[in-house]
Design an enzyme around this catalytic site. Structure first.
Site, PDB file in Angstrom:
ATOM      1  CD  GLU A  87      -3.047  -0.919   0.201  1.00  0.00           C
ATOM      2  OE1 GLU A  87      -3.375   0.242  -0.112  1.00  0.00           O
ATOM      3  OE2 GLU A  87      -3.528  -1.920  -0.337  1.00  0.00           O
ATOM      4  CB  SER A 457     -50.685 -35.705  33.803  1.00  0.00           C
ATOM      5  OG  SER A 457     -51.900 -36.198  33.287  1.00  0.00           O
TER       6      SER A 457
END
Length: 787
Positions: A87, A457
Site C-alpha cells: 500500500e 398431568s
C-alpha cells in the site's frame, strides 16, 4: 542569452510564487471546516461480542461490524511489512502524502491507460486512515484536498505506529471482517501472530477490492494479487529470494473455525442476547462493546439435547406415514430442474432428490450434485402400513427428501410437529442445554421460554404436593370412580373422566399418582381445596395468576417449558428456590468483569480470550428461601420415582438409573410432556404443534416425549453413577401394602411418612432409614451427601 535566461528564471519564480500562493489559499480556504482529527486519539472501535459455553467453546458472535481490536505492538512485523509493500512503500519517510508516489503513479497510469491495464493509486496509508475515519467516499476535488491537508496534519501529531494501528484495525477485508485480527480469524482461523508470510500477503492484498478478491470464486486473480505483494516485499528488502519463492509456491488454503472449537446453540444464544441487552439496557453496547459472555451451557449436553429432540420429532412424525412428494419434475434435464426448486426449510442434513425410476423393491434417485443412488423398500416401510411395492408410493419425477445412510439412502420428510427440550442443574439453576425448536433458521420462536401451553398431568404433581404439605398421608385411600363437581352459581357442573374412560375403584394416593388417574387427582384436590393449590402453583412459579377452577388440577392452566421445568428443579434440589439462568459472567473488552452471577470471590474468573477453558465454579449457593418443607418435598419425590418404577414413566427404567419423573398430556392430546430428574440434573421436554391441534388419538407424554428423554439420558448420563435421593431426618420409611395402604411386615412398597404424623401407625412396621438401602432404590441415607 543572459537576458533570456534571466527572463526564464523570473517567469519560473513567478510561477512558483503563484503556485505557492494558490496552495496557501487552498490550504487556508479548506482548513476552516475540517473534521476534528483529534478524535483519532480516542479511537474506540466497535468490537465483536462473543458468547462462550462454560467449557470455552464459541457459541455465537454479534457485531454491527465484525472487528477484533489488536494493539500495534501485537501485530507481527511480517504483517506490517506486507501492508507497507502493498500500500505505501514510503510510509515511514513521507509526511502523510507521497509526492514522489503521486508523480510516479501519474506517469505509470499513462502507460497503463495505453496498454489497457489497471490504474495505480497514490493514496498513502495515512490518507486511507483519513478517508476511513473522517471523510466520505465522495469523489470530488474538495474531498481530495481535505484528505491531503488532514493527512499532513495528523502525520505531525501521531506517530507512524499510531497511524498503522488505526489503519490495521479499521480497514474492511471482506467476509464481514473489519481489522486484521478479524481477517486472520475469518480466512485462516488464526491469530495475527500465527500468520505465515503468504497468509500475511493475502490479507494485505484484500483492501484494494475485498468483495472481488474471493479465492472460492476467482482463485487465479486472488493468487496473482497475493504474489504481487510477496514480490514487492522481496523488492523492498523485507524477505529473501528463497522466502519469496516458498511463499509464492504455497497455495491459498482457507480454514474455517474447527468444529470442536464451536457449538451450535442458536436458541440458547438468542436467549442470552436478549437477556444481556436487558441487563445492559443497551443494544448498542451489546453489539459494539466487544463483550465476552460466559454462559452455563454444556457443549456436550447441548448437542445431545438437539440430536434427541430432532430424532424424537422425526420418529413421531413418521408414525403418521408419508404425506406426499414435494413436487414432480420432468426428467429430461432432471439435475437442472432440481436446482431450480427452492430448498425446503429445515432440510438440515437431509438432501433433496428426484425419483428417476421405480421397481417393486427400490427407487432409483438422482441428487442435486448429479450423483445417483437407490432407496430400498426397507427404508420406506414407515411411509405406509404393509407397503408391498415402491410403485404404489412413488413415481418417476417425484421430488423427495432423503437421508444418506450406510451404503444407500432412506426416504424421509421434514416433520410438521415441533417441540423443545431444556436441561438444568437443579441446585444452581444453570441452564446446561436449551433447544427451542426443530430448526432455528426456519422458526426463531423459542418453545422453551415463549410457548404458553397446557401442562396436562404435569400439574398433578403440585396437587399431590399441596395435599402432602397439609398432612394427607401417602397411603390414604381415594376412590377412582365417577365424580361430579358443582362449581358454583352460574357455572356448569364438571364431570371429569380418566384418560381411557375406566374406573379402578379404591387405591392409595401414591398409586393414583403413579397411574396418573384423573379422578383420584380431582378427589385429592377437593380434599385440599383450590385455594391451597392456587397458592402452590404460584409459589413454584408455574403460573402467576392461575384461574381458580377445578380443571386446573388436570392441567388446564398455561405455562412454559422453562417455568414447569424449574418447578420440578425445586423438587429435585430438596425444595429450595432456584431460578433458571443462562449467563454466568460478562467481561468488557478490557477483561473487566461487569457481571458475575455468583458474587463470591473467584480467583479463576478473570477469563481472557486466550484462557476461556477456565471452568466456572459450580458450588451451589445456599438459599435461605424454602419453597416447600423438605419432608413433603421428599414424599412427592418418592411418588415421582414411583411413576418411573411402576407408572406412566415405566419405559425410563431401561436406563438403569434412579430417576424421578412425570408425563403430561393435555386435553385432546394437543400438548405432550415429560420432565425427569436425578439428584444432579433436570430434563424437561415438550412436543406439540405451534398451532395447537391433536397429535393423535393415542398420543401421550409416555409415547411421544418420554422417548426423547430416554434417548438424551442414554447418551448424556450412560457413564454416570446412579445416585439416590437423600432421605431427610423428618421422614420415616415404612413398609405398606400397595393396594390397601396398610402396614404389613413384607410390604410391597416402602412409603415415606412424616415423623410428626405417624404416631397412630404401628411401630412394629417402621423401618430404620439406615437399613432400607439393601432393597429399596431411590433412597439415600442421611449420612450421604449429594453434590
Amino acid at each position: 542569452m543572459y537576458k533570456s535566461l534571466f527572463l526564464c528564471l523570473k517567469i519560473f519564480a513567478v510561477l512558483i510564487l503563484i503556485g505557492c500562493s494558490v496552495t496557501a489559499y487552498i490550504i487556508y480556504h479548506y482548513s476552516h471546516d475540517l473534521p476534528d482529527y483529534s478524535q483519532l486519539a480516542r479511537y474506540y472501535p466497535p468490537s465483536v461480542t462473543r458468547i462462550y459455553s462454560r467449557d470455552g467453546k464459541l457459541i455465537e458472535e454479534y457485531a454491527f461490524e465484525r472487528r477484533v481490536f489488536v494493539p500495534i505492538n501485537n501485530v507481527p512485523s511480517s504483517l506490517i511489512e506486507s501492508f507497507i509493500a502493498a500500500e505505501d512503500k514510503n510510509f515511514y519517510t513521507h509526511p502523510g502524502i507521497d509526492l514522489l508516489g503521486i508523480v510516479r503513479a501519474a506517469f505509470l497510469n499513462i502507460s497503463n491507460y495505453l496498454h489497457n491495464r489497471r490504474m495505480e493509486g497514490a493514496s498513502t496509508i495515512t490518507q486511507q486512515v483519513v478517508k476511513n475515519f473522517l471523510l466520505t467516499n465522495e469523489v470530488s476535488l474538495e474531498r481530495k484536498i481535505k484528505e491531503v491537508i488532514i493527512s499532513y496534519m495528523i502525520s505531525r501529531i501521531f506517530t507512524k505506529h499510531q497511524i498503522l494501528e488505526l489503519y490495521l484495525n479499521q480497514t474492511f477485508f471482506g467476509r464481514g471482517a473489519y481489522g486484521v485480527a478479524a481477517a486472520a480469524q475469518n480466512y485462516f482461523n488464526k491469530s495475527v501472530e500465527e500468520l505465515t508470510i503468504a497468509e500475511s500477503a493475502f490479507i494485505a492484498a484484500l483492501p484494494k477490492a475485498p468483495s472481488e478478491l474471493n479465492p472460492d470464486k476467482n482463485y487465479s486473480r486472488v493468487k496473482a494479487r497475493r504474489d504481487y505483494v510477496i514480490e514487492r516485499m522481496f523488492e523492498d528488502g523485507y524477505i529473501t529470494r528463497d522466502t519469496m519463492k516458498e511463499a509464492i509456491g504455497s497455495p491459498i488454503v482457507l480454514r474455517k473455525r474447527a468444529k470442536e472449537e464451536t457449538v451450535t446453540a442458536d436458541y440458547y444464544a438468542e436467549q442470552v442476547r436478549e437477556e444481556v441487552i436487558r441487563m445492559l439496557n443497551s443494544k448498542e453496547e451489546f453489539y459494539r462493546g466487544g463483550l465476552t459472555i460466559i454462559t452455563s451451557l454444556d457443549a456436550k449436553m447441548q448437542q445431545l439435547a438437539e440430536n434427541s429432540l430432532r430424532k424424537g420429532l422425526r420418529e413421531f412424525d413418521r408414525k403418521s406415514g408419508f404425506r406426499k412428494p414435494i413436487a414432480n419434475i420432468p426428467l429430461d434435464n432432471w439435475q437442472e430442474e432440481l436446482k431450480k426448486l427452492p430448498t425446503p426449510s429445515s432440510l438440515l442434513e437431509y438432501k433433496l432428490a428426484v425419483v428417476l425410476d421405480v421397481s417393486d423393491n427400490h427407487a432409483k434417485i438422482g441428487l442435486i450434485d448429479g450423483s445417483k443412488a437407490k432407496i430400498p423398500i426397507v427404508e420406506m416401510q414407515w411411509a405406509r402400513s404393509n407397503l408391498k411395492s415402491v410403485k404404489t408410493l412413488l413415481k418417476k419425477g417425484d421430488v423427495i427428501v432423503v437421508e444418506p445412510i450406510k451404503d444407500c439412502y432412506a426416504l424421509r420428510q421434514i416433520p410438521e410437529v415441533n417441540g423443545a427440550i431444556m436441561v438444568m442443574n437443579p441446585h444452581t439453576g444453570q441452564v446446561l442445554a436449551s433447544v427451542g425448536g426443530y430448526d432455528f433458521s426456519t422458526s426463531k420462536f423459542d418453545r422453551v421460554t415463549q410457548a404458553l401451553r397446557q401442562p396436562g398431568s404435569l400439574s398433578k404433581t403440585f396437587v399431590y404436593l399441596a395435599a402432602l404439605e397439609n398432612g394427607v398421608k401417602p397411603n390414604q385411600i381415594f376412590n377412582d370412580g365417577p365424580i361430579e363437581i358443582i362449581q358454583g352459581p352460574g357455572m356448569p357442573s364438571w364431570c371429569p373422566k380418566n384418560y381411557e374412560g375406566q374406573f379402578l375403584g379404591d387405591m392409595t394416593m401414591r398409586t393414583g399418582f403413579e397411574k396418573s388417574r384423573n379422578l383420584i387427582t380431582v378427589r385429592v384436590a377437593t380434599a385440599v381445596g383450590l385455594t391451597k393449590i392456587v397458592d402452590i402453583i404460584k409459589r413454584f412459579g408455574i403460573n402467576n395468576e392461575p384461574k381458580k377452577v377445578y380443571s386446573m388440577v388436570l392441567g388446564s392452566i398455561e405455562t412454559t417449558l422453562s417455568r414447569i421445568t424449574n418447578a420440578y428443579a425445586i423438587i429435585a434440589n430438596g425444595g429450595k428456590k432456584v431460578e433458571p439462568h443462562f449467563v454466568e459472567l460478562i467481561q468488557d473488552r478490557n477483561g473487566k468483569i461487569i457481571y458475575r452471577r455468583d458474587n463470591r470471590e473467584c480467583f479463576s474468573c478473570n477469563i481472557a480470550d486466550s484462557d476461556l477453558d477456565t471452568a466456572i465454579l459450580e458450588i451451589p449457593k445456599e438459599d435461605i428461601y424454602r419453597v416447600t418443607d423438605e419432608a413433603s418435598n421428599y414424599q412427592i419425590t418418592s411418588f415421582l420415582t414411583g411413576a418411573i418404577d411402576s407408572g406412566t414413566g415405566y419405559a425410563a427404567r431401561k436406563l438403569g438409573k434412579i430417576i424421578a419423573g412425570k408425563t403430561g398430556t393435555s386435553n385432546d392430546s394437543k400438548d405432550t410432556w415429560f420432565i425427569g430428574f436425578t439428584p444432579k440434573i433436570v430434563v424437561g421436554s415438550y412436543v406439540g404443534y405451534d398451532t395447537p391441534k391433536e397429535l393423535g388419538k393415542k398420543a401421550t407424554g409416555s409415547n411421544v416425549v418420554l422417548p426423547i428423554f430416554i434417548d438424551f439420558m442414554n447418551h448424556a448420563y450412560k457413564d454416570e453413577p446412579s445416585l439416590p435421593f437423600k432421605v431427610p431426618d423428618s421422614i420415616k420409611l415404612i413398609a405398606v401394602d400397595r393396594i390397601t395402604g396398610k402396614m404389613i411386615p413384607n410390604g410391597t412398597v416402602i412409603e415415606a411418612f412424616k415423623v410428626n404424623n405417624i404416631q397412630m401407625l404401628e411401630n412394629d412396621y417402621m423401618i430404620d432409614n439406615h437399613d432400607i438401602f439393601d432393597y429399596v432404590p431411590g433412597m439415600l441415607d442421611q449420612s450421604q451427601e449429594i453434590y
